[in-house]
Design a protein around this motif. Structure first.
Motif, mmCIF file in Angstrom:
data_model
loop_
_atom_site.group_PDB
_atom_site.id
_atom_site.type_symbol
_atom_site.label_atom_id
_atom_site.label_comp_id
_atom_site.label_asym_id
_atom_site.label_seq_id
_atom_site.Cartn_x
_atom_site.Cartn_y
_atom_site.Cartn_z
ATOM 1 N N ASP A 136 -15.218 68.197 -56.220
ATOM 2 C CA ASP A 136 -14.392 69.054 -57.072
ATOM 3 C C ASP A 136 -13.491 69.960 -56.236
ATOM 4 O OD1 ASP A 136 -15.509 67.917 -59.302
ATOM 5 O OD2 ASP A 136 -16.916 69.561 -59.695
ATOM 6 N N LEU A 137 -14.007 70.423 -55.097
ATOM 7 C CA LEU A 137 -13.204 71.274 -54.224
ATOM 8 C C LEU A 137 -11.981 70.521 -53.717
ATOM 9 C CD1 LEU A 137 -12.766 73.873 -52.557
ATOM 10 C CD2 LEU A 137 -14.271 72.885 -50.802
ATOM 11 N N LEU A 138 -12.183 69.290 -53.291
ATOM 12 C CA LEU A 138 -11.056 68.467 -52.816
ATOM 13 C C LEU A 138 -10.071 68.206 -53.939
ATOM 14 C CD1 LEU A 138 -9.704 66.662 -50.647
ATOM 15 C CD2 LEU A 138 -11.167 64.788 -51.452
ATOM 16 N N ARG A 139 -10.571 67.768 -55.084
ATOM 17 C CA ARG A 139 -9.672 67.432 -56.195
ATOM 18 C C ARG A 139 -8.923 68.663 -56.701
ATOM 19 N NH1 ARG A 139 -12.154 64.260 -61.220
ATOM 20 N NH2 ARG A 139 -13.584 66.043 -61.095
ATOM 21 N N ASP A 140 -9.620 69.780 -56.844
ATOM 22 C CA ASP A 140 -8.959 70.993 -57.343
ATOM 23 C C ASP A 140 -7.857 71.456 -56.395
ATOM 24 O OD1 ASP A 140 -10.687 70.917 -59.469
ATOM 25 O OD2 ASP A 140 -11.966 72.554 -58.765
ATOM 26 N N ALA A 141 -8.119 71.378 -55.094
ATOM 27 C CA ALA A 141 -7.128 71.820 -54.113
ATOM 28 C C ALA A 141 -5.867 70.967 -54.167
ATOM 29 C CB ALA A 141 -7.728 71.775 -52.709
ATOM 30 N N LEU A 142 -6.038 69.679 -54.417
ATOM 31 C CA LEU A 142 -4.889 68.773 -54.418
ATOM 32 C C LEU A 142 -4.164 68.736 -55.761
ATOM 33 C CD1 LEU A 142 -6.325 65.881 -52.230
ATOM 34 C CD2 LEU A 142 -4.676 67.623 -51.576
ATOM 35 N N THR A 143 -4.902 68.771 -56.858
ATOM 36 C CA THR A 143 -4.223 68.766 -58.158
ATOM 37 C C THR A 143 -3.411 70.045 -58.350
ATOM 38 O OG1 THR A 143 -6.227 69.638 -59.224
ATOM 39 C CG2 THR A 143 -5.908 67.246 -59.243
ATOM 40 N N ALA A 144 -3.820 71.123 -57.706
ATOM 41 C CA ALA A 144 -3.094 72.382 -57.825
ATOM 42 C C ALA A 144 -1.696 72.306 -57.235
ATOM 43 C CB ALA A 144 -3.884 73.501 -57.142
ATOM 44 N N VAL A 145 -1.452 71.337 -56.348
ATOM 45 C CA VAL A 145 -0.133 71.223 -55.725
ATOM 46 C C VAL A 145 0.577 69.929 -56.122
ATOM 47 C CG1 VAL A 145 -0.702 72.704 -53.757
ATOM 48 C CG2 VAL A 145 -1.153 70.235 -53.611
ATOM 49 N N GLY A 146 0.080 69.250 -57.159
ATOM 50 C CA GLY A 146 0.830 68.127 -57.704
ATOM 51 C C GLY A 146 0.266 66.740 -57.480
ATOM 52 N N PHE A 147 -0.961 66.634 -56.954
ATOM 53 C CA PHE A 147 -1.541 65.310 -56.718
ATOM 54 C C PHE A 147 -2.396 64.865 -57.903
ATOM 55 C CE2 PHE A 147 -0.649 66.727 -52.411
ATOM 56 C CZ PHE A 147 -0.155 65.565 -51.811
ATOM 57 N N VAL A 148 -2.479 63.540 -58.065
ATOM 58 C CA VAL A 148 -3.318 62.935 -59.095
ATOM 59 C C VAL A 148 -4.324 62.025 -58.402
ATOM 60 C CG1 VAL A 148 -3.377 61.401 -61.101
ATOM 61 C CG2 VAL A 148 -1.497 63.040 -60.826
ATOM 62 N N ASN A 149 -5.591 62.168 -58.776
ATOM 63 C CA ASN A 149 -6.665 61.377 -58.181
ATOM 64 C C ASN A 149 -6.816 60.032 -58.885
ATOM 65 O OD1 ASN A 149 -10.109 61.111 -58.596
ATOM 66 N ND2 ASN A 149 -9.206 60.925 -56.564
ATOM 67 N N LEU A 150 -7.139 58.990 -58.114
ATOM 68 C CA LEU A 150 -7.518 57.700 -58.671
ATOM 69 C C LEU A 150 -8.998 57.778 -59.029
ATOM 70 C CD1 LEU A 150 -6.721 54.683 -59.186
ATOM 71 C CD2 LEU A 150 -7.624 54.208 -56.899
#
Length: 267
Positions: free
Chosen positions: A221-235
């Motif tokens: 969740d830490l990784l995903r939250d950090a990246l989605t906050a700047v515009g990334f979408v997880n597979l």
């Protein structure tokens, strides 16, 4: 004299045309460079750790992958800049991003496909796909003939707690441990525990697999939250796989090699 002059004039015209063609045409056999929208991640943020897996032997094929001439992360500039924004925040929390793969040339994808069709080559099965029959890699979606990585805005990455301890080099022929084994047993990686290793062909690698709980869930969740906050979408099928949106090249797949020369002069 007139005939000689005519021949000379024709020769001059031919040479001029050849020079003009040479000026605008790539040299025979020269590898194509990247469009100006691509940049080496290191030029945007040198603090992000790079542990590129495909130029070396520690990957699901067990050999260097075509097109990876150097261990280098190349991305479209907006994706690299977004990673920099995420990294800036994570550093303040005591973590660093670490990339395993970034832009992936089409020739590398083609190499994956050839390998997947060779059902006799299973030298890395015990680590990367112990529970998956190799004949199912296409049907189960682990291997495909096209990859979003080839568009330049997708990367595979994880988190490392600082100060970072170097990852022990892989030794070809060493005993392989399943990628879903407890962290202390699987291949040593200086990343925090995400529940599986990178490129684990197993449903446990699905980002929201319910079997992932406790610290492992917190880390994902830490990784995903950090990246989605700047515009990334997880597979959803891969906790490590993220795409920056909107993509700079949503419909183009590139094949320039992963090498400094491909982005020379790009800033």
């Amino acid at each position: 004299m007139t005939r000689l002059t005519s021949v000379a004039r024709s020769l001059v015209t031919t040479v001029a045309a050849l020079v003009a063609w040479t000026a605008v045409s790539p040299a025979a056999g020269a590898a194509p460079g990247a469009p100006k929208e691509f940049v080496a991640l290191r030029a945007v943020d040198p603090t992000i750790i790079q542990e590129m897996r495909y130029p070396h032997e520690h990957n699901f094929m067990g050999e260097p992958v075509d097109g990876y001439d150097q261990p280098l992360c190349i991305l479209t500039r907006p994706a690299a800049q977004a990673l920099h924004r995420a990294q800036t925040k994570l550093l303040r929390q005591g973590y660093s991003l670490k990339v395993y793969d970034c832009y992936r040339p089409q020739r590398a994808v083609d190499h994956f496909v050839r390998w997947a069709k060779d059902l006799d080559d299973e030298k890395m099965k015990a680590e990367f796909y112990p529970l998956v029959n190799k004949s199912r890699l296409f049907a189960d979606g682990y291997i495909a003939e096209k990859s979003g990585h080839s568009r330049g805005s997708t990367m595979d990455l994880t988190l490392v707690r600082l100060p970072a301890v170097p990852t022990r080099p892989y030794r070809p022929g060493q005993r392989l441990v399943p990628c879903y084994a407890p962290q202390a047993q699987r291949f040593p990686d200086n990343s925090i525990d995400m529940g599986t290793g990178f490129d684990c062909f197993d449903t446990l690698a699905h980002t929201d697999d319910p079997r992932i709980t406790g610290v492992q869930r917190t880390n994902r969740d830490l990784l995903r939250d950090a990246l989605t906050a700047v515009g990334f979408v997880n597979l959803p099928e891969e906790w490590w796989h993220f795409t920056y949106q909107p993509e700079t090249f949503p419909d183009r797949y590139f094949d320039f090699p992963v090498a400094w020369r491909s982005v020379a002069g790009h800033r």
